[in-house]
Structure formats: structure tokens, C-alpha cells
Design a protein around this motif. Structure first.
Motif, PDB file in Angstrom:
ATOM      1  N   THR A 277       0.806  -1.229   0.000  1.00  0.00           N
ATOM      2  CA  THR A 277       0.000   0.000   0.000  1.00  0.00           C
ATOM      3  C   THR A 277       0.833   1.270   0.000  1.00  0.00           C
ATOM      4  O   THR A 277       0.554   2.215  -0.762  1.00  0.00           O
ATOM      5  CB  THR A 277      -0.953   0.009   1.216  1.00  0.00           C
ATOM      6  OG1 THR A 277      -1.824  -1.134   1.139  1.00  0.00           O
ATOM      7  CG2 THR A 277      -1.791   1.277   1.242  1.00  0.00           C
ATOM      8  N   THR A 278       1.866   1.340   0.835  1.00  0.00           N
ATOM      9  CA  THR A 278       2.622   2.589   0.978  1.00  0.00           C
ATOM     10  C   THR A 278       3.313   3.010  -0.319  1.00  0.00           C
ATOM     11  O   THR A 278       3.624   4.187  -0.508  1.00  0.00           O
ATOM     12  CB  THR A 278       3.664   2.469   2.097  1.00  0.00           C
ATOM     13  OG1 THR A 278       4.512   1.330   1.848  1.00  0.00           O
ATOM     14  CG2 THR A 278       2.980   2.301   3.453  1.00  0.00           C
ATOM     15  N   ARG A 279       3.517   2.077  -1.234  1.00  0.00           N
ATOM     16  CA  ARG A 279       4.164   2.417  -2.506  1.00  0.00           C
ATOM     17  C   ARG A 279       3.273   3.310  -3.373  1.00  0.00           C
ATOM     18  O   ARG A 279       3.761   3.959  -4.295  1.00  0.00           O
ATOM     19  CB  ARG A 279       4.522   1.145  -3.277  1.00  0.00           C
ATOM     20  CG  ARG A 279       5.594   0.289  -2.593  1.00  0.00           C
ATOM     21  CD  ARG A 279       5.913  -0.966  -3.380  1.00  0.00           C
ATOM     22  NE  ARG A 279       6.457  -0.675  -4.711  1.00  0.00           N
ATOM     23  CZ  ARG A 279       6.850  -1.615  -5.580  1.00  0.00           C
ATOM     24  NH1 ARG A 279       6.734  -2.902  -5.250  1.00  0.00           N
ATOM     25  NH2 ARG A 279       7.326  -1.280  -6.766  1.00  0.00           N
ATOM     26  N   PHE A 280       1.980   3.338  -3.082  1.00  0.00           N
ATOM     27  CA  PHE A 280       1.039   4.080  -3.926  1.00  0.00           C
ATOM     28  C   PHE A 280       0.647   5.439  -3.354  1.00  0.00           C
ATOM     29  O   PHE A 280      -0.109   6.180  -3.999  1.00  0.00           O
ATOM     30  CB  PHE A 280      -0.215   3.231  -4.156  1.00  0.00           C
ATOM     31  CG  PHE A 280       0.043   1.965  -4.923  1.00  0.00           C
ATOM     32  CD1 PHE A 280       0.042   1.964  -6.305  1.00  0.00           C
ATOM     33  CD2 PHE A 280       0.316   0.777  -4.263  1.00  0.00           C
ATOM     34  CE1 PHE A 280       0.292   0.801  -7.021  1.00  0.00           C
ATOM     35  CE2 PHE A 280       0.564  -0.388  -4.960  1.00  0.00           C
ATOM     36  CZ  PHE A 280       0.560  -0.385  -6.352  1.00  0.00           C
ATOM     37  N   VAL A 281       1.125   5.763  -2.167  1.00  0.00           N
ATOM     38  CA  VAL A 281       0.764   7.038  -1.546  1.00  0.00           C
ATOM     39  C   VAL A 281       1.248   8.195  -2.422  1.00  0.00           C
ATOM     40  O   VAL A 281       2.426   8.251  -2.806  1.00  0.00           O
ATOM     41  CB  VAL A 281       1.359   7.150  -0.132  1.00  0.00           C
ATOM     42  CG1 VAL A 281       1.050   8.527   0.467  1.00  0.00           C
ATOM     43  CG2 VAL A 281       0.804   6.052   0.770  1.00  0.00           C
ATOM     44  N   GLY A 282       0.335   9.108  -2.746  1.00  0.00           N
ATOM     45  CA  GLY A 282       0.657  10.210  -3.634  1.00  0.00           C
ATOM     46  C   GLY A 282       0.508   9.868  -5.101  1.00  0.00           C
ATOM     47  O   GLY A 282       0.805  10.693  -5.978  1.00  0.00           O
ATOM     48  N   GLY A 283       0.034   8.665  -5.393  1.00  0.00           N
ATOM     49  CA  GLY A 283      -0.120   8.222  -6.780  1.00  0.00           C
ATOM     50  C   GLY A 283      -1.475   8.571  -7.368  1.00  0.00           C
ATOM     51  O   GLY A 283      -2.173   9.465  -6.886  1.00  0.00           O
ATOM     52  N   ASP A 284      -1.853   7.825  -8.414  1.00  0.00           N
ATOM     53  CA  ASP A 284      -3.046   8.150  -9.193  1.00  0.00           C
ATOM     54  C   ASP A 284      -4.018   6.968  -9.226  1.00  0.00           C
ATOM     55  O   ASP A 284      -3.605   5.807  -9.174  1.00  0.00           O
ATOM     56  CB  ASP A 284      -2.662   8.488 -10.637  1.00  0.00           C
ATOM     57  CG  ASP A 284      -1.621   9.592 -10.715  1.00  0.00           C
ATOM     58  OD1 ASP A 284      -1.765  10.586  -9.982  1.00  0.00           O
ATOM     59  OD2 ASP A 284      -0.663   9.450 -11.504  1.00  0.00           O
ATOM     60  N   VAL A 285      -5.315   7.295  -9.348  1.00  0.00           N
ATOM     61  CA  VAL A 285      -6.358   6.289  -9.510  1.00  0.00           C
ATOM     62  C   VAL A 285      -7.205   6.651 -10.729  1.00  0.00           C
ATOM     63  O   VAL A 285      -7.613   7.804 -10.893  1.00  0.00           O
ATOM     64  CB  VAL A 285      -7.271   6.194  -8.269  1.00  0.00           C
ATOM     65  CG1 VAL A 285      -8.438   5.244  -8.537  1.00  0.00           C
ATOM     66  CG2 VAL A 285      -6.487   5.727  -7.045  1.00  0.00           C
ATOM     67  N   VAL A 286      -7.453   5.668 -11.596  1.00  0.00           N
ATOM     68  CA  VAL A 286      -8.403   5.803 -12.700  1.00  0.00           C
ATOM     69  C   VAL A 286      -9.516   4.800 -12.443  1.00  0.00           C
ATOM     70  O   VAL A 286      -9.252   3.608 -12.267  1.00  0.00           O
ATOM     71  CB  VAL A 286      -7.755   5.506 -14.064  1.00  0.00           C
ATOM     72  CG1 VAL A 286      -8.802   5.593 -15.174  1.00  0.00           C
ATOM     73  CG2 VAL A 286      -6.612   6.458 -14.338  1.00  0.00           C
ATOM     74  N   GLN A 287     -10.763   5.282 -12.407  1.00  0.00           N
ATOM     75  CA  GLN A 287     -11.887   4.376 -12.183  1.00  0.00           C
ATOM     76  C   GLN A 287     -12.871   4.482 -13.343  1.00  0.00           C
ATOM     77  O   GLN A 287     -13.207   5.573 -13.796  1.00  0.00           O
ATOM     78  CB  GLN A 287     -12.593   4.687 -10.865  1.00  0.00           C
ATOM     79  CG  GLN A 287     -13.608   3.618 -10.466  1.00  0.00           C
ATOM     80  CD  GLN A 287     -14.097   3.753  -9.036  1.00  0.00           C
ATOM     81  OE1 GLN A 287     -13.620   4.601  -8.280  1.00  0.00           O
ATOM     82  NE2 GLN A 287     -15.063   2.932  -8.649  1.00  0.00           N
ATOM     83  N   ILE A 355       7.578   2.859 -13.944  1.00  0.00           N
ATOM     84  CA  ILE A 355       6.181   2.465 -13.715  1.00  0.00           C
ATOM     85  C   ILE A 355       6.018   1.831 -12.353  1.00  0.00           C
ATOM     86  O   ILE A 355       5.056   2.113 -11.629  1.00  0.00           O
ATOM     87  CB  ILE A 355       5.705   1.488 -14.815  1.00  0.00           C
ATOM     88  CG1 ILE A 355       5.748   2.173 -16.182  1.00  0.00           C
ATOM     89  CG2 ILE A 355       4.303   0.976 -14.517  1.00  0.00           C
ATOM     90  CD1 ILE A 355       5.419   1.249 -17.343  1.00  0.00           C
ATOM     91  N   GLY A 356       6.950   0.981 -11.963  1.00  0.00           N
ATOM     92  CA  GLY A 356       6.866   0.305 -10.678  1.00  0.00           C
ATOM     93  C   GLY A 356       5.726  -0.688 -10.641  1.00  0.00           C
ATOM     94  O   GLY A 356       5.565  -1.510 -11.547  1.00  0.00           O
ATOM     95  N   CYS A 357       4.880  -0.609  -9.620  1.00  0.00           N
ATOM     96  CA  CYS A 357       3.785  -1.553  -9.414  1.00  0.00           C
ATOM     97  C   CYS A 357       2.450  -0.892  -9.788  1.00  0.00           C
ATOM     98  O   CYS A 357       2.242   0.295  -9.528  1.00  0.00           O
ATOM     99  CB  CYS A 357       3.760  -1.999  -7.952  1.00  0.00           C
ATOM    100  SG  CYS A 357       2.783  -3.481  -7.638  1.00  0.00           S
ATOM    101  N   VAL A 358       1.566  -1.660 -10.399  1.00  0.00           N
ATOM    102  CA  VAL A 358       0.221  -1.195 -10.739  1.00  0.00           C
ATOM    103  C   VAL A 358      -0.777  -2.165 -10.117  1.00  0.00           C
ATOM    104  O   VAL A 358      -0.605  -3.385 -10.193  1.00  0.00           O
ATOM    105  CB  VAL A 358      -0.001  -1.131 -12.263  1.00  0.00           C
ATOM    106  CG1 VAL A 358      -1.437  -0.731 -12.580  1.00  0.00           C
ATOM    107  CG2 VAL A 358       0.982  -0.161 -12.904  1.00  0.00           C
ATOM    108  N   CYS A 359      -1.834  -1.626  -9.484  1.00  0.00           N
ATOM    109  CA  CYS A 359      -2.887  -2.472  -8.924  1.00  0.00           C
ATOM    110  C   CYS A 359      -4.117  -2.413  -9.825  1.00  0.00           C
ATOM    111  O   CYS A 359      -4.608  -1.329 -10.151  1.00  0.00           O
ATOM    112  CB  CYS A 359      -3.268  -2.029  -7.514  1.00  0.00           C
ATOM    113  SG  CYS A 359      -4.585  -3.046  -6.788  1.00  0.00           S
ATOM    114  N   ILE A 360      -4.604  -3.573 -10.213  1.00  0.00           N
ATOM    115  CA  ILE A 360      -5.835  -3.693 -10.991  1.00  0.00           C
ATOM    116  C   ILE A 360      -6.917  -4.144 -10.018  1.00  0.00           C
ATOM    117  O   ILE A 360      -6.777  -5.188  -9.355  1.00  0.00           O
ATOM    118  CB  ILE A 360      -5.688  -4.703 -12.154  1.00  0.00           C
ATOM    119  CG1 ILE A 360      -4.615  -4.217 -13.134  1.00  0.00           C
ATOM    120  CG2 ILE A 360      -6.996  -4.906 -12.878  1.00  0.00           C
ATOM    121  CD1 ILE A 360      -3.211  -4.676 -12.805  1.00  0.00           C
ATOM    122  N   MET A 361      -8.015  -3.387  -9.923  1.00  0.00           N
ATOM    123  CA  MET A 361      -9.032  -3.643  -8.921  1.00  0.00           C
ATOM    124  C   MET A 361     -10.426  -3.733  -9.544  1.00  0.00           C
ATOM    125  O   MET A 361     -11.139  -2.741  -9.651  1.00  0.00           O
ATOM    126  CB  MET A 361      -9.019  -2.545  -7.854  1.00  0.00           C
ATOM    127  CG  MET A 361     -10.006  -2.786  -6.727  1.00  0.00           C
ATOM    128  SD  MET A 361     -10.174  -1.353  -5.631  1.00  0.00           S
ATOM    129  CE  MET A 361      -8.483  -1.143  -5.126  1.00  0.00           C
TER     130      MET A 361
END
Length: 437
Positions: A277-287, A355-361
Motif C-alpha cells: 500500500t505505501t508504494r502508492f501514496v501520492g499516486g493516481d487512480v483511474v476508475q 512504472i513500478g507496481c500497478v494495482c488492478i481492482m
């Protein structure tokens, strides 16, 4: 509830936009009365003698309500409040669900039948949403659909229904007759020309090769209809699904208040406490939002290695009550649902440090019976490779990116007062962003 508010709110519900509830809320009572008459005719006399005839999952809900007096009272109150909403909207139409026994009979009937295709009553394809639509928008319903034992009981009922919809018995509606999902009207409404080949029809003119209702629902698309953009360009990030853009959010926080009108993304809840989770702090979300007739499989937006993959069990019929009854509340609840609904978490680690890690939800909304992940930790996936599918229902999809991973989004962020049926359309495999070098 002020007169007329339910109607305007109803017209912007995800179920309406998905096509499985009618835009005219006046049709709901007629359908509810129809389904209740069928279910009470089938089971009304039996339920007065006890619950032994009920399907095991519905029987478990009946026992739960009998053993928990407080919950029993809340559900009864929710049904009564649903009737009051109905009286406001449809005073001349009988309201079919007047008691807990009526609700149990309806649930029992629904999960023993596959939904028909009825262009005159589009919500009949999604009867569980039709059953609960009035109850969900009541003060007591706000609590009941977030009650964990009640929610767990509903999940078991949906799982039982999904099992039936996975079986050959559900094929009775996957036919070419007027109320069948292979009818001429369904061909047009569901763009079946993108999914069905001439060879399929010739080989099996009855069911076109489908083995169950769910097999039809998460049908595979003809590959040429969904090409992958930039297959050899790692900087091109693609859409994981077909749908319409709900929101692009930047600089997302670790913890935020998501039960407000703003529906801020809160990564700790959204990612269910994942160690990543902490790797995404300050990142972006597309829904994005998937309608009921969209392609319901999802694919990798980048190439890389699967480092985490699991399903999080959450709510299914809860929507954000603090939104009130403003016209766009139904569709805007998707932000809230990303934090609390049943969803999958699939993390892909890119070979590109930028790019690092991307979460698909993938996120279930209301009538979701199943979220099926088809990859596992350690798998290497290519961009555009299939990751899994939804079984049955309208749904949502969120992609979560690390900070500074995205240089530019190439899709439009809708205005804050837009709802999902008029947002920009994106197809699975199409470019949605360019990564940082």
C-alpha cells in the motif's frame, strides 16, 4: 423523504445506467408485484409452515433473522420504508414485498431461475437489484446493507445463484426465442456481433456453443474487435476493461475520509491493508464503469510479474447514504464502493522502474455473484493478457498507479457533476496513459 427525490436519484443509479433497471422508476412496482406474485404463488403456503423448503442459503438468512431480534426489526423496518418510497412513486400499483416472508420467497424464486431477456422490462434481467432497489434508498437500508451478518448471508445467496447460473440448467434462457439472450433484440442490445462467429452458430444453432448463462455473460470477445495499443511500447498504459470513465484522481492519500460527498480515495481501505500500500501514496487512480452489456473480462494494462492476487469480500448492496438524493448520487457512489465493496486486488510489478507496481481492482456492484481471478502470484503477464472476469452484473474497475509513474493521461477526466452513462468510453486494450521515461 421529500416527494420526487427518489425518481431523480433512481434515474442516475448504476443499475439504471447499466441497463438492468428501467430509467422510469414507475415500472419497478409493476415488476416487483409480478415477481412477488410468482414467488408467493410458488411458496406462500409452504412458508407459513416453516423454512424447510427454502434453498439452504435462503434458509440460513431466515434463521439469522429469527435468531437476531434486533436485525429482524431492522429488516422489517427497511421493508416498510421501501413501501413508503413506493407509495410516493407508484401509489396506484401494488407493492409486492410487504414482509420478511415475502422477501424470502422472492429470493428463493430468483436463485432458482436464470433471468430472461425482456427489452420491455430491462431490469427483469437483474431481479436482485429490482428486489432491493427501494429498500437500498431508505434510512434503515443504509444500516442493514452494511450489517456484516446480513451481508454475509446475501453473499451466500448470490454464490448459490451463481452456482445455478454456472450450470446447464440455466441454458433455458440462452436461446434465440423472443425472451432469449440470443434473440435478434439481444443481438443488437448486447452487440453480439463482436462476440459470436458464424461458425459458432452453425456448430450449435440452439445455444451457440455456450454452456450456461454465466458462460454467455462473461463471453469472450472476437480478438480483432479489441486490439492492444502499443504492444511493443512499454510506455503505453492500456485500459483493463471496456467501460466509461468515472474519475481520474491524483495525489491519493494513505488514509482519507471516503464517506463524504467527495468520496476521497483512501488507499489503506481500498487496498485492504496490503503490504504494498505505501508504494502508492501520492499516486493516481483511474476508475471506470462497466454497464451490464459491456465486455466483462479484464486484462493487464502493463507487462510484468504478478506479486499479489486475491479477492476481498465486502459489501454488495451498500451505497453512500451521505450523498443524499441528488440526481447523480447513484453513479458517484463508485468512489465509495472502491473502499468497501467486494473486489479483487491484482498487483503487477513492471520491469520498468519508472512504472513500478500497478494495482488492478475489479469492483463488484450489487448483482455480482463472482469475481474470478485467472492468474496467480509469480505469473509473468504481457500487456493485454487476460486476468479474469466478472460473472453477472454491472461493475466498476479501478487502476492504481505509483506516484510519478504517469506522465500524462490520454483519456478525459469527466466533470464532477457527470455520471457514468455520459462519460468518455474506453475499450479494453486502448491507451489511457503514457508512463514517465
Amino acid at each position: 423523504m421529500p416527494r420526487g427525490q427518489f425518481k431523480s436519484h433512481h434515474e442516475n443509479r448504476p443499475g439504471v445506467i447499466a441497463g438492468f433497471l428501467p430509467r422510469d422508476s414507475k415500472l419497478l412496482g409493476k415488476w416487483l408485484d409480478h415477481i412477488s406474485q410468482k414467488s408467493i404463488s410458488a411458496y406462500g403456503q409452504q412458508i407459513e409452515q416453516g423454512y424447510s423448503f427454502l434453498e439452504p442459503s435462503v434458509q440460513a438468512l431466515a434463521f439469522l433473522l429469527n435468531e437476531d431480534d434486533h436485525l429482524h426489526g431492522l429488516v422489517s423496518e427497511m421493508i416498510e420504508q421501501g413501501w413508503q418510497v413506493h407509495q410516493e412513486e407508484e401509489p396506484k400499483v401494488a407493492y409486492g414485498i410487504k414482509s420478511i416472508n415475502d422477501m424470502l420467497c422472492a429470493l428463493n424464486y430468483i436463485i432458482k431461475h436464470a433471468p430472461i431477456f425482456d427489452p420491455d422490462l430491462p431490469h427483469s434481467a437483474f431481479p436482485m437489484s429490482g428486489l432491493f432497489v427501494y429498500m437500498m434508498w431508505t434510512p434503515t437500508g443504509n444500516f442493514v446493507f452494511k450489517n456484516n451478518p446480513f451481508n454475509d448471508a446475501l453473499r451466500n445467496i448470490l454464490d448459490a445463484w451463481c452456482e445455478f447460473l454456472d450450470s446447464p440448467a440455466s441454458l433455458s434462457v440462452v436461446v434465440t426465442s423472443k425472451d432469449g439472450w440470443l434473440s435478434e433484440a439481444s443481438w443488437k442490445a448486447n452487440s453480439l456481433d463482436q462476440f459470436v462467429t458464424k461458425e459458432q452458430i452453425e456448430k450449435d444453432p440452439v445455444h451457440w456453443g455456450y454452456t450456461s448463462f454465466n458462460d454467455f455473460f462473461h463471453r469472450q470477445i472476437i480478438a480483432i474487435c479489441r486490439p492492444i495499443d502499443g504492444p511493443d511500447n512499454d510506455r503505453v498504459i492500456t485500459s483493463a476493461n471496456d467501460g466509461t470513465v468515472y474519475r481520474i484522481a491524483r495525489n491519493v492519500k494513505l488514509d482519507d475520509d471516503f464517506e463524504t460527498k467527495a468520496q476521497n480515495y483512501s488507499l489503506m481501505q481500498m487496498l485492504d491493508g496490503s503490504p504494498l500500500t505505501t508504494r502508492f501514496v501520492g499516486g493516481d487512480v483511474v476508475q471506470t464503469f462497466l454497464s451490464g452489456n459491456d465486455y466483462h473480462r479484464w486484462r493487464a494494462p502493463i507487462a510484468g510479474k504478478i506479486v499479489e492476487a486475491r479477492v476481498v469480500n465486502g459489501y454488495m448492496f451498500s451505497e453512500l447514504y451521505s450523498e443524499g438524493f441528488d440526481p447523480s448520487a447513484g453513479t458517484k457512489s463508485q468512489g465509495y464502493e472502491a473502499m468497501v465493496n467486494t473486489r479483487a486486488l491484482i498487483f503487477i510489478e513492471s520491469e520498468s522502474p519508472a512504472i513500478g507496481c500497478v494495482c488492478i481492482m475489479p469492483i463488484g456492484i450489487t448483482e455480482i455473484s463472482s469475481i474470478s481471478i485467472q492468474v496467480k502470484v509469480g505469473d509473468r503477464v504481457e500487456k493485454g493478457q487476460e486476468l479474469g472476469w466478472f460473472s453477472y452484473g454491472g461493475s466498476s474497475m479501478a487502476l492504481v498507479f505509483q506516484p510519478k509513474a504517469i506522465k500524462q493521461f490520454t483519456i478525459v477526466n469527466p466533470l464532477s457533476d457527470n455520471n457514468s452513462n455520459n462519460g468518455p468510453f474506453v475499450r479494453v486494450g486502448a491507451q489511457i496513459a503514457i508512463s514517465t521515461i
